[in-house]
Design a protein around this motif. Structure first.
Motif, mmCIF file in Angstrom:
data_model
loop_
_atom_site.group_PDB
_atom_site.id
_atom_site.type_symbol
_atom_site.label_atom_id
_atom_site.label_comp_id
_atom_site.label_asym_id
_atom_site.label_seq_id
_atom_site.Cartn_x
_atom_site.Cartn_y
_atom_site.Cartn_z
ATOM 1 N N UNK A 57 32.247 16.326 28.833
ATOM 2 C CA UNK A 57 31.900 17.784 28.450
ATOM 3 C C UNK A 57 32.759 18.461 27.344
ATOM 4 N N UNK A 58 31.598 19.051 26.596
ATOM 5 C CA UNK A 58 32.183 19.543 25.525
ATOM 6 C C UNK A 58 32.863 21.010 25.827
ATOM 7 N N UNK A 59 34.046 21.390 25.496
ATOM 8 C CA UNK A 59 34.558 22.543 25.899
ATOM 9 C C UNK A 59 33.685 23.929 25.496
ATOM 10 N N UNK A 60 33.660 24.993 26.438
ATOM 11 C CA UNK A 60 32.964 25.887 26.181
ATOM 12 C C UNK A 60 33.366 26.839 24.990
ATOM 13 N N UNK A 61 32.462 27.435 24.411
ATOM 14 C CA UNK A 61 32.620 28.187 22.878
ATOM 15 C C UNK A 61 33.342 29.372 23.621
ATOM 16 N N UNK A 62 34.472 29.971 22.892
ATOM 17 C CA UNK A 62 35.057 31.146 23.426
ATOM 18 C C UNK A 62 34.312 32.278 22.679
ATOM 19 N N UNK A 63 33.910 33.372 23.673
ATOM 20 C CA UNK A 63 33.236 34.388 23.151
ATOM 21 C C UNK A 63 34.443 35.377 22.632
ATOM 22 N N UNK A 64 34.126 35.872 21.499
ATOM 23 C CA UNK A 64 35.181 36.732 20.960
ATOM 24 C C UNK A 64 34.883 38.384 21.401
ATOM 25 N N UNK A 65 35.828 39.223 21.615
ATOM 26 C CA UNK A 65 35.734 40.688 21.988
ATOM 27 C C UNK A 65 36.022 41.413 20.763
ATOM 28 N N UNK A 66 35.081 41.744 20.013
ATOM 29 C CA UNK A 66 35.087 42.758 18.969
ATOM 30 C C UNK A 66 35.973 44.091 19.099
ATOM 31 N N UNK A 67 36.633 44.353 18.100
ATOM 32 C CA UNK A 67 37.377 45.424 18.174
ATOM 33 C C UNK A 67 36.671 47.045 18.309
ATOM 34 N N UNK A 68 36.961 47.787 19.045
ATOM 35 C CA UNK A 68 36.281 49.116 19.010
ATOM 36 C C UNK A 68 36.279 49.724 17.697
ATOM 37 N N UNK A 69 35.335 50.648 17.711
ATOM 38 C CA UNK A 69 35.045 51.321 16.323
ATOM 39 C C UNK A 69 35.973 52.373 15.919
ATOM 40 N N UNK A 70 36.664 52.927 17.179
ATOM 41 C CA UNK A 70 37.775 53.857 16.953
ATOM 42 C C UNK A 70 38.940 53.210 16.195
ATOM 43 N N UNK A 71 39.277 52.130 16.333
ATOM 44 C CA UNK A 71 40.440 51.587 15.685
ATOM 45 C C UNK A 71 40.115 51.297 14.341
ATOM 46 N N UNK A 72 38.797 50.719 14.075
ATOM 47 C CA UNK A 72 38.649 50.343 12.852
ATOM 48 C C UNK A 72 38.722 51.732 11.861
ATOM 49 N N UNK A 73 38.148 52.782 12.241
ATOM 50 C CA UNK A 73 38.222 53.908 11.257
ATOM 51 C C UNK A 73 39.558 54.000 10.728
ATOM 52 N N UNK A 74 40.832 54.013 11.542
ATOM 53 C CA UNK A 74 41.953 54.202 10.838
ATOM 54 C C UNK A 74 42.415 53.137 9.951
ATOM 55 N N UNK A 75 41.898 51.925 10.212
ATOM 56 C CA UNK A 75 42.202 50.667 9.220
ATOM 57 C C UNK A 75 41.458 50.920 7.879
ATOM 58 N N UNK A 76 40.174 51.246 8.080
ATOM 59 C CA UNK A 76 39.337 51.218 6.989
ATOM 60 C C UNK A 76 39.876 52.639 6.118
ATOM 61 N N UNK A 77 40.122 53.606 6.865
ATOM 62 C CA UNK A 77 41.013 54.760 5.976
ATOM 63 C C UNK A 77 41.972 54.261 5.172
ATOM 64 N N UNK A 78 42.803 53.608 5.562
ATOM 65 C CA UNK A 78 43.979 53.113 4.847
ATOM 66 C C UNK A 78 43.548 52.357 3.666
ATOM 67 N N UNK A 79 42.655 51.590 4.107
ATOM 68 C CA UNK A 79 42.211 50.577 2.848
ATOM 69 C C UNK A 79 41.261 51.531 1.671
#
Length: 402
Positions: free
Chosen positions: A86-108
């Protein structure tokens, strides 16, 4: 007579015995047909001291090998057939919340626009800010793709305020420039995405743009944004002319557990794929259907007509809630010409600016909003799967001026 009596008695006894024997034989014959035969006794067995009798003790001798428990017995199917891998089940990713992204994108964004902010600060820090200095400020803003009209208006308003207020501090002048730029970006504009399900169908988001802008990738990243907000999403691979587009979109969907509706052949009718996706989204009670379309060049009338057809077919089952135009921030004024053509065909409701990292040309935000009259709603500042976030006017302006 006395001699005969003993003889007669003896004969009588023999007769009575014979009758009893016959009767007994007949009785045993009837019982033998109606009652089971008693089995012979089992041979004696040897038991360990203290052994308690149990079911089957008299049936067979004890085994020489230990008794197997249920846990050690193989399953019936395993005895009948060889094991299946039996092939191993694909791991479903948990995306990062939008609030955390804004801080990172602002720095970039701040790092990518350092040169622009530094140039403006140096110009405004001169001992004498004369006519030549103001022209250089205007040229700097134009080079940042702000556009000639917006750049001229901002500089004129800034000059007036500096003269009226008598400001000489470079920090204060830069703060005034920030206020003017923020006014040009217009933070009061509604930049929310209409992705809420109606009573009978999911919201429909049509994503358009020319090849090379990162349109399919943007659809995949937008799906991650919505999944992070606990939305149920269905993807529609309506770009049926680029062989790898459907596979690419399906891969994005699999990573976050989102289904993709696609055709089983290349070159299928894109409008049919989009319509089927909305129908599937309705049956699945999804919140949003994201429709990816083929890259359209503004000088190919046939392709633009087909894009209009997709929108008309989708509107048969209800309104298209959002039409997002994906623009490459590095294309500058050419992106504005693309935007104008798309707006005529499908009535664009929002802009997604990609590749805004690594360039000081962020002024395209002001120019495209002025040109189309629609807001920038999303920005992409990197190649990571979660490098897409809602546009924040204040964070953008702060990064622009440094």
């Amino acid at each position: 007579m006395e001699l005969l009596d003993p003889v007669v008695g003896y004969v009588a006894l023999l007769a009575i015995g014979a009758i009893g024997t016959v009767t007994g034989l007949l009785s045993r014959g009837r019982l033998g047909r109606s009652a089971p035969r008693t089995p012979p006794p089992a041979p004696p067995t040897t038991r360990a001291p203290g052994h308690l009798p149990g079911v089957g003790d008299d049936a067979e001798d004890p085994r020489d090998t230990p008794t197997r428990t249920v846990a050690t017995l193989p399953a019936p199917d395993a005895l009948a057939e060889p094991p299946v891998e039996v092939a191993p089940a694909r791991t479903v990713e948990v995306p990062a919340p939008a609030t955390g992204r804004l801080v990172r994108l602002r720095d970039r964004l701040s790092r990518s626009n350092t040169a622009l902010g530094r140039n403006l600060f140096q110009l405004l820090s001169r001992d004498t800010v004369d006519e030549g200095t103001w022209e250089e400020v205007e040229d700097t803003l134009i080079m940042a793709d702000l556009g000639v009209g917006p750049a001229t208006e901002i500089v004129e308003r800034l000059r007036t305020r500096v003269a009226v207020l008598g400001e000489r501090s470079p920090e204060r002048v830069r703060e005034l420039l920030r206020e003017e730029l923020l006014t040009a970006v217009d933070p009061s504009t509604d930049r929310s995405l209409r992705t809420s399900r109606s009573a009978t169908r999911p919201a429909v988001v049509l994503v358009v743009g020319v090849n090379g802008t990162g349109k399919t990738t943007t659809v995949g990243k937008l799906a991650r944004v919505l999944v992070a907000e606990q939305r149920d999403v269905v993807l529609a691979a309506a770009d049926t002319f680029r062989a790898a587009a459907a596979d690419q979109l399906a891969t994005w969907g699999e990573r976050v557990g989102v289904p993709t509706v696609r055709s089983d052949r290349d070159g299928a009718d894109p409008a049919s794929v989009a319509f089927d996706a909305v129908r599937a989204g309705t049956e699945l009670e999804a919140d949003v259907v994201l429709v990816d379309t083929a890259g359209r060049l503004q000088n190919k009338a046939g392709l633009m007509d087909e894009l209009g057809k997709i929108k008309r077919v989708l509107e048969r089952s209800g309104p298209v809630d959002e039409v997002l135009l994906v623009l490459d921030a590095t294309t500058g004024q050419n992106g504005l010409r693309q935007a104008a053509v798309f707006a005529e065909v499908v009535q664009v409701t929002g802009i997604v600016l990609t590749k805004l990292d690594g360039t000081a040309k962020g002024g395209i935000v002001v120019a495209v909003q002025r040109e189309l009259g629609v807001p920038v709603k999303l920005v992409g500042l990197g190649e990571g799967p979660d490098d897409l976030a809602p546009f924040d006017p204040e964070a953008f302006v702060d990064a622009l001026v440094g």
